[in-house]
Design a protein around this motif. Structure first.
Motif, PDB file in Angstrom:
ATOM      1  N   TRP A  58       0.964  -1.121   0.030  1.00  0.00           N
ATOM      2  CA  TRP A  58       0.016  -0.060   0.065  1.00  0.00           C
ATOM      3  C   TRP A  58       0.838   1.074   0.132  1.00  0.00           C
ATOM      4  N   ILE A  59       2.089   1.391   0.876  1.00  0.00           N
ATOM      5  CA  ILE A  59       2.639   2.357   0.854  1.00  0.00           C
ATOM      6  C   ILE A  59       3.451   2.547  -0.418  1.00  0.00           C
ATOM      7  N   HIS A  60       3.856   1.699  -1.144  1.00  0.00           N
ATOM      8  CA  HIS A  60       4.533   1.841  -2.361  1.00  0.00           C
ATOM      9  C   HIS A  60       3.731   1.862  -3.482  1.00  0.00           C
ATOM     10  N   SER A  61       2.533   1.451  -3.564  1.00  0.00           N
ATOM     11  CA  SER A  61       1.548   1.634  -4.807  1.00  0.00           C
ATOM     12  C   SER A  61       0.630   2.939  -4.785  1.00  0.00           C
ATOM     13  N   SER A  62       0.265   3.045  -3.449  1.00  0.00           N
ATOM     14  CA  SER A  62      -0.969   4.219  -3.195  1.00  0.00           C
ATOM     15  C   SER A  62      -0.222   5.412  -2.786  1.00  0.00           C
ATOM     16  N   ILE A  63       0.858   5.291  -1.959  1.00  0.00           N
ATOM     17  CA  ILE A  63       1.299   6.464  -1.277  1.00  0.00           C
ATOM     18  C   ILE A  63       2.256   7.055  -2.216  1.00  0.00           C
ATOM     19  N   LEU A  64       3.219   6.188  -2.621  1.00  0.00           N
ATOM     20  CA  LEU A  64       4.357   6.756  -3.314  1.00  0.00           C
ATOM     21  C   LEU A  64       3.999   6.589  -4.894  1.00  0.00           C
ATOM     22  N   ASP A  65       3.089   6.083  -5.184  1.00  0.00           N
ATOM     23  CA  ASP A  65       2.584   5.845  -6.726  1.00  0.00           C
ATOM     24  C   ASP A  65       3.615   5.138  -7.316  1.00  0.00           C
ATOM     25  N   ALA A  86      13.072  -1.071   0.060  1.00  0.00           N
ATOM     26  CA  ALA A  86      14.366  -0.643  -0.600  1.00  0.00           C
ATOM     27  C   ALA A  86      14.123  -1.864  -1.694  1.00  0.00           C
ATOM     28  N   GLY A  87      13.721  -2.871  -1.627  1.00  0.00           N
ATOM     29  CA  GLY A  87      13.356  -3.875  -2.571  1.00  0.00           C
ATOM     30  C   GLY A  87      12.748  -3.420  -3.673  1.00  0.00           C
ATOM     31  N   LEU A  88      11.809  -2.687  -3.394  1.00  0.00           N
ATOM     32  CA  LEU A  88      10.927  -2.156  -4.482  1.00  0.00           C
ATOM     33  C   LEU A  88      11.501  -0.894  -5.159  1.00  0.00           C
ATOM     34  N   GLY A  89      12.807  -0.519  -4.909  1.00  0.00           N
ATOM     35  CA  GLY A  89      13.381   0.538  -5.551  1.00  0.00           C
ATOM     36  C   GLY A  89      13.641   1.914  -4.729  1.00  0.00           C
ATOM     37  N   HIS A  90      13.119   2.025  -3.486  1.00  0.00           N
ATOM     38  CA  HIS A  90      13.267   3.165  -2.513  1.00  0.00           C
ATOM     39  C   HIS A  90      14.668   3.314  -1.900  1.00  0.00           C
ATOM     40  N   ALA A  91      15.108   4.575  -1.765  1.00  0.00           N
ATOM     41  CA  ALA A  91      16.076   4.770  -0.763  1.00  0.00           C
ATOM     42  C   ALA A  91      15.613   4.893   0.742  1.00  0.00           C
ATOM     43  N   CYS A  92      15.971   4.154   1.666  1.00  0.00           N
ATOM     44  CA  CYS A  92      15.456   4.188   2.864  1.00  0.00           C
ATOM     45  C   CYS A  92      16.589   4.480   4.005  1.00  0.00           C
TER      46      CYS A  92
END
Ligand SMILES: C[S@@+](CC[C@H](N)C(=O)[O-])C[C@H]1O[C@@H](n2cnc3c(N)ncnc32)[C@H](O)[C@@H]1O
Length: 276
Positions: A58-65, A86-92
């Protein structure tokens, strides 16, 4: 502390006066707590993997599009959210004051994840984030002045258009916490001690400040020495939370029933999403 001091305890404790929260930052406690974070038998310290994956989705797809973003996770624990994001491409970047959790997170840290051991009240957050998150009810366990400070620091750490994701315990759930009946247990080796012990627990509700106070007296079964832990949890009405966010600079938040955006069964939490 000894049993006589337990006997003569204040019958009505002041919120936060006897200690602010359970000792997450104590090295031995944090080592025991890490097991609870990773346990797949309960959702007490961190959610089990199946739920956590839905939250991350939800965070990846809805909040961060699904756009690669810079994320700051406050009170990140062992990095269970940051590693997946991070596995989905975000820098955390995760900050937590539990030494065992941060050690675990760093050891398993995938590319794109960094961590700092520190207290989020006093540690610098840096800047340039697209999302700051503080989840699983920890917000309520700070004194309101510290909660306001954390909101202001989060605001300052965000890029224009950046978002704040807060998951707080509902007013009703905190109220119920304050009315838990006194109880006790004995254990060989559990969360609150490595040695055989008896733990006496009692709860209070401070009507004036809307705060639940929990006390734990841990009696060492060999020496009868007593260690007291205490945690205070602030109950917030939704409009008070919204005002705190606006005062820190955020837009009026949207409320969601859970970190999947949908109602969750038996949920004691509510989610606020705001932006700047
Ligand atoms: C309920 S756990 C949630 C952990 C993680 N967010 C999760 O959902 O898996 C709360 C976390 O907040 C951390 N914490 C509490 N107070 C803190 C503080 N003042 N500074 C940094 N971390 C803190 C604890 O060490 C713990 O890891």
């Amino acid at each position: 502390m000894n049993l006589l001091e337990v006997f003569h305890r204040d019958m009505v404790p002041e919120p936060w006066a006897e200690g602010e929260k359970i000792p997450w930052d104590d090295p031995a406690f944090s080592r025991r707590m890490l097991k609870e974070h990773l346990s797949q038998r309960h959702d007490a310290a961190s959610r089990r993997t199946a739920t956590l994956k839905k939250h991350v989705d939800w965070i990846h797809s809805s909040i961060l599009d699904a756009k690669p973003s810079r994320i700051l996770d406050l009170g990140c624990g062992p990095g269970l959210y940051t590693a997946r994001l991070a596995g989905l491409g975000h820098a955390c970047h995760g900050i937590d004051f539990s030494p065992a959790s941060i050690e675990y997170a760093v050891k398993r840290s995938p590319d794109g994840c960094t961590y700092a051991l520190g207290d989020i009240r006093t540690t610098g957050f840096g800047s340039g984030y697209d999302l700051v998150m503080l989840i699983f009810g920890e917000f309520n366990v700070f004194k309101p002045e510290d909660a306001n400070l954390i909101l202001s620091k989060s605001f300052a750490a965000l890029n224009p258009g950046g978002k704040l994701l807060l998951e707080v315990t509902t007013y009703d759930a905190v109220y119920e916490l304050g009315y838990q009946p006194a109880t006790w247990y004995s254990a060989e080796n559990e969360l609150l001690a490595d040695e055989p012990h008896v733990c006496l627990m009692e709860s209070f509700w401070d009507e004036n400040q809307s705060v639940a106070i929990e006390r734990y007296y841990v009696l060492d079964a060999t020496s009868a020495e007593v260690t007291r832990y205490s945690a205070s949890t602030q109950a917030y009405e939704n409009d008070r939370l919204a005002k705190m966010l606006v005062r820190a600079g955020f837009e009026t938040p949207d409320f969601y029933p859970s970190l999947t955006g949908k109602p969750a069964e038996l949920s004691e939490m509510i989610v606020l999403l705001s932006h700047i």
